[in-house]
Design a protein around this motif. Structure first.
Motif, PDB file in Angstrom:
ATOM      1  N   LEU A  92      77.524 -15.990 -38.501  1.00 47.83           N
ATOM      2  CA  LEU A  92      77.575 -15.264 -40.009  1.00 47.83           C
ATOM      3  C   LEU A  92      79.055 -14.362 -40.126  1.00 47.83           C
ATOM      4  O   LEU A  92      79.399 -12.916 -39.637  1.00 47.83           O
ATOM      5  N   GLN A  93      79.801 -15.025 -41.496  1.00 44.77           N
ATOM      6  CA  GLN A  93      80.894 -14.372 -40.928  1.00 44.77           C
ATOM      7  C   GLN A  93      81.182 -13.312 -42.685  1.00 44.77           C
ATOM      8  O   GLN A  93      82.123 -13.484 -43.578  1.00 44.77           O
ATOM      9  N   TYR A  94      80.503 -12.418 -42.854  1.00 44.85           N
ATOM     10  CA  TYR A  94      80.091 -11.114 -42.937  1.00 44.85           C
ATOM     11  C   TYR A  94      80.125  -9.878 -42.880  1.00 44.85           C
ATOM     12  O   TYR A  94      79.349  -9.720 -41.119  1.00 44.85           O
ATOM     13  N   LYS A  95      81.560  -8.622 -43.064  1.00 45.98           N
ATOM     14  CA  LYS A  95      81.435  -7.982 -42.346  1.00 45.98           C
ATOM     15  C   LYS A  95      81.310  -7.893 -40.481  1.00 45.98           C
ATOM     16  O   LYS A  95      82.063  -8.415 -40.417  1.00 45.98           O
ATOM     17  N   GLY A 133      73.819  -7.111 -49.525  1.00 45.22           N
ATOM     18  CA  GLY A 133      74.873  -7.622 -49.303  1.00 45.22           C
ATOM     19  C   GLY A 133      74.626  -9.323 -48.750  1.00 45.22           C
ATOM     20  O   GLY A 133      75.138 -10.246 -48.844  1.00 45.22           O
ATOM     21  N   VAL A 134      73.893  -8.395 -46.940  1.00 43.46           N
ATOM     22  CA  VAL A 134      73.898  -9.551 -46.052  1.00 43.46           C
ATOM     23  C   VAL A 134      73.025 -11.039 -45.912  1.00 43.46           C
ATOM     24  O   VAL A 134      73.172 -11.905 -46.099  1.00 43.46           O
ATOM     25  N   ARG A 135      71.877 -10.646 -47.617  1.00 41.16           N
ATOM     26  CA  ARG A 135      71.163 -11.314 -47.745  1.00 41.16           C
ATOM     27  C   ARG A 135      71.552 -12.863 -48.168  1.00 41.16           C
ATOM     28  O   ARG A 135      71.691 -13.773 -48.058  1.00 41.16           O
ATOM     29  N   ASP A 136      72.366 -12.112 -49.174  1.00 41.15           N
ATOM     30  CA  ASP A 136      73.234 -13.244 -50.075  1.00 41.15           C
ATOM     31  C   ASP A 136      73.745 -14.022 -49.339  1.00 41.15           C
ATOM     32  O   ASP A 136      74.275 -15.057 -49.933  1.00 41.15           O
ATOM     33  N   ALA A 137      74.724 -13.301 -48.338  1.00 39.84           N
ATOM     34  CA  ALA A 137      75.789 -13.988 -47.717  1.00 39.84           C
ATOM     35  C   ALA A 137      75.579 -14.665 -46.743  1.00 39.84           C
ATOM     36  O   ALA A 137      75.380 -16.156 -46.606  1.00 39.84           O
ATOM     37  N   PHE A 138      73.904 -14.217 -46.238  1.00 42.40           N
ATOM     38  CA  PHE A 138      72.944 -15.695 -45.021  1.00 42.40           C
ATOM     39  C   PHE A 138      72.767 -16.226 -46.186  1.00 42.40           C
ATOM     40  O   PHE A 138      73.118 -18.166 -45.944  1.00 42.40           O
ATOM     41  N   ALA A 139      72.721 -17.013 -47.207  1.00 45.61           N
ATOM     42  CA  ALA A 139      71.682 -17.594 -47.897  1.00 45.61           C
ATOM     43  C   ALA A 139      73.352 -18.739 -48.107  1.00 45.61           C
ATOM     44  O   ALA A 139      73.014 -20.460 -48.732  1.00 45.61           O
TER      45      ALA A 139
END
Length: 349
Positions: free
Chosen positions: A73-76, A235-241
């Motif tokens: 997951l490319q988030y932070k 924020g990670v919940r939305d990024a993952f979805a």
């Protein structure tokens, strides 16, 4: 407008540089069965390192989502793959048939009710085998370490029970196994045929649809406090979805957007959860780590206790519980404790 264009080009170039620095490779390989192509991603450090049996790992995804949102997951700083690369590993992940970017069989394009559950576990382990053999051949090594999450842990264990000679170490993260009173997967769950309680609910069809709200509700439901931010950065919940939905090209054709997830896992999990196991951990002959979050509702403590009991031939077996964590610990605040526990196990001679 010009400034936005420059910012976009800068972002694209920076992403390309990051990928190049990690030597990311996306490719398709042949599955063991004709006509099926498997999507495989590999990542390794910028400075090339020599592959050995001690530093090559394969991530194996679970029941609903494919590999890239799970492990990269490319988030932070939430990419587990990138964290492993920073520790000197060569990392692989792949999508099982009918998931993500791998081949989708015709049943996945028909109404779900028209067919029986797709991608049963015995087929998933054939896909694992194809990728393991691909990695062994590419790097000229005999064994690969496997890290499976959820159903990925189950299929990693199933595969290893038949192919211990190809596995260096096995990490089973949040495995369901053989607990015969598992209410979330067995009797009393949606997988049970209410008219024939000993049978699977085949009305579920070939696949089910996964939505953002469905995953949000499940994740929120496992966090045992009202303040979900005490466990997880929101924020990670939305990024993952968002990333998960991108892996199904048909997701935007439905309202709300949703991805297709094969139901073979649900049939096999129901059988295991009602006393009809599909494999036995007694046939595993490699060091094995069983690890889960404290509040996991897919992997019950009884599942992990039964696994530890049955791992009679594993030369090393270890069970680790991550406190204040759920099934989604890889995206939660204790994730680095979790990552370190797994890395330490793989690195220990």
């Amino acid at each position: 407008m010009y400034l936005r264009f420059v910012m976009l080009i800068t972002l694209i170039l920076s992403m390309a540089a990051a990928i190049a620095a990690q030597q990311q490779r996306d490719e398709y390989i042949d599955a063991a069965d004709p006509g099926i192509k498997l999507f495989v991603r590999s990542k390794q450090p910028e400075t090339p390192i020599r592959a050995t049996e001690d530093n090559v790992v394969l991530f194996i995804h679970g029941a609903t989502y494919p590999s890239t949102p799970d492990f990269d997951l490319q988030y932070k700083d939430y990419s587990w793959a990138d964290w492993m690369v920073s520790k000197g590993y060569i990392v692989y992940m792949f999508d099982k048939r009918n998931y993500g970017f791998s081949s989708r069989e015709n049943v996945m394009d028909q109404p779900a009710a028209n067919n029986r559950p797709a991608t049963r576990s015995y087929l998933a382990i054939r896909d694992i085998g194809a990728v393991v053999d691909h990695i062994r051949k590419r790097h000229n090594i005999s064994k690969v370490s496997l890290i499976g999450w959820s159903w990925g842990a189950t299929t990693a264990g199933f595969y290893t029970s038949l192919n211990s000679e190809k596995v260096k170490k096995l990490v089973m993260y949040a495995p369901a196994y053989a607990y015969a009173q598992h209410t979330n997967l067995g009797a009393g769950s949606g997988s049970q045929d209410k008219r024939k309680p000993n049978e699977f609910n085949y009305a579920m069809g070939a696949y089910r649809l996964g939505t953002k709200s469905g995953n949000d509700n499940r994740w929120d439901g496992e966090i045992p406090v009202a303040d979900k931010s005490s466990f997880r950065e929101e924020g990670v919940r939305d990024a993952f979805a968002l990333e998960a939905l991108k892996t199904d090209p048909t997701s935007e054709s439905r309202t709300p957007p949703s991805l297709r997830a094969p139901n073979g896992v649900m049939e096999d999990s129901f059988m295991q959860a009602t006393g009809r196991r599909i494999w036995n951990a007694g046939s595993i002959y490699v060091p094995t780590l069983v690890i889960a979050g404290e509040f996991d509702t897919w992997s019950f403590p009884e599942d992990r206790d039964l696994l530890m009991r049955d791992l009679t031939n594993a030369p090393v077996k270890k069970s680790v519980l991550i406190k204040n964590a759920t099934h989604f610990v890889l995206f939660e605040k204790p994730r680095f404790e979790f990552f370190e526990a797994i890395s330490d196990f793989i690195k220990t001679p």
